[in-house]
Enzyme design. Structure first.
Site, PDB file in Angstrom:
ATOM      1  N   HIS A 122      87.006  64.212  44.000  1.00  0.00           N
ATOM      2  CA  HIS A 122      88.135  64.946  44.562  1.00  0.00           C
ATOM      3  C   HIS A 122      89.273  63.996  44.858  1.00  0.00           C
ATOM      4  CE1 HIS A 122      87.422  63.585  48.749  1.00  0.00           C
ATOM      5  NE2 HIS A 122      86.134  63.748  48.485  1.00  0.00           N
ATOM      6  N   CYS A 137      81.453  60.419  48.279  1.00  0.00           N
ATOM      7  CA  CYS A 137      82.162  61.096  47.202  1.00  0.00           C
ATOM      8  C   CYS A 137      82.968  60.092  46.379  1.00  0.00           C
ATOM      9  CB  CYS A 137      83.111  62.154  47.767  1.00  0.00           C
ATOM     10  SG  CYS A 137      82.279  63.667  48.275  1.00  0.00           S
TER      11      CYS A 137
END
Length: 162
Positions: A122, A137
């Protein structure tokens, strides 16, 4: 007047007109992702992966969920009734929430989930290109996150290696 320090090039993209699905190879040691279409390298980008204590997983994954405007349900901040930040580094279920306050998950634009336990690619801050910075992440520069989101279909392969 002193010269301004030049910003590092954060990514290169040459894949818009190339056929084939996008795949992503992430090199944790370099903190870079290499992008391929039809087996041909079409670009690269700096990433910020899991810092100490929050290692990003390694292996081969596939994009299993895509959400343009996702918020974390685990990491974020605690804000009061006026919207003022009380705790800018909160963890849901761990950080105490004072009366009249609530948890707000961190923004994760162009979310592309690769595990069932909350790891994905992301848009996010890359404070020191070449160094890990996330909770696990794979953070991408905003423009590159949008580009990958647009070009990587559901099921696209993401390989993460040391």
């Amino acid at each position: 007047m002193p010269a301004l320090a030049s910003q590092p090039v954060m990514y290169v993209w040459n894949g818009s007109s190339k056929p084939g699905p996008l795949s992503v190879n992430i090199d944790l040691s370099e903190q870079k992702a290499y992008l391929f279409k039809g087996g041909e390298n079409v670009g690269w980008t700096y990433v910020a992966t899991g810092r100490s204590g929050f290692a990003s997983p390694t292996g081969t994954f596939h994009i299993m969920e895509k959400i343009v405007n996702k918020r974390s349900n685990r990491y974020g901040m605690i804000v009061d009734s006026n919207g003022d930040v009380v705790n800018s580094n909160a963890t849901a279920g761990v950080s105490s929430i004072p009366p009249g306050c609530h948890f707000v998950g961190a923004k994760m634009p162009y979310w592309m989930r690769i595990t069932g336990y909350g790891v994905g690619l992301h848009a996010g801050a890359i404070p020191h290109p070449g160094s890990p910075a996330s909770h696990g992440c794979i953070r991408l520069p905003m423009n590159m996150a949008e580009t990958i989101f647009q070009h990587a279909p559901m099921g696209a392969r993401v390989t993460i290696m040391q």
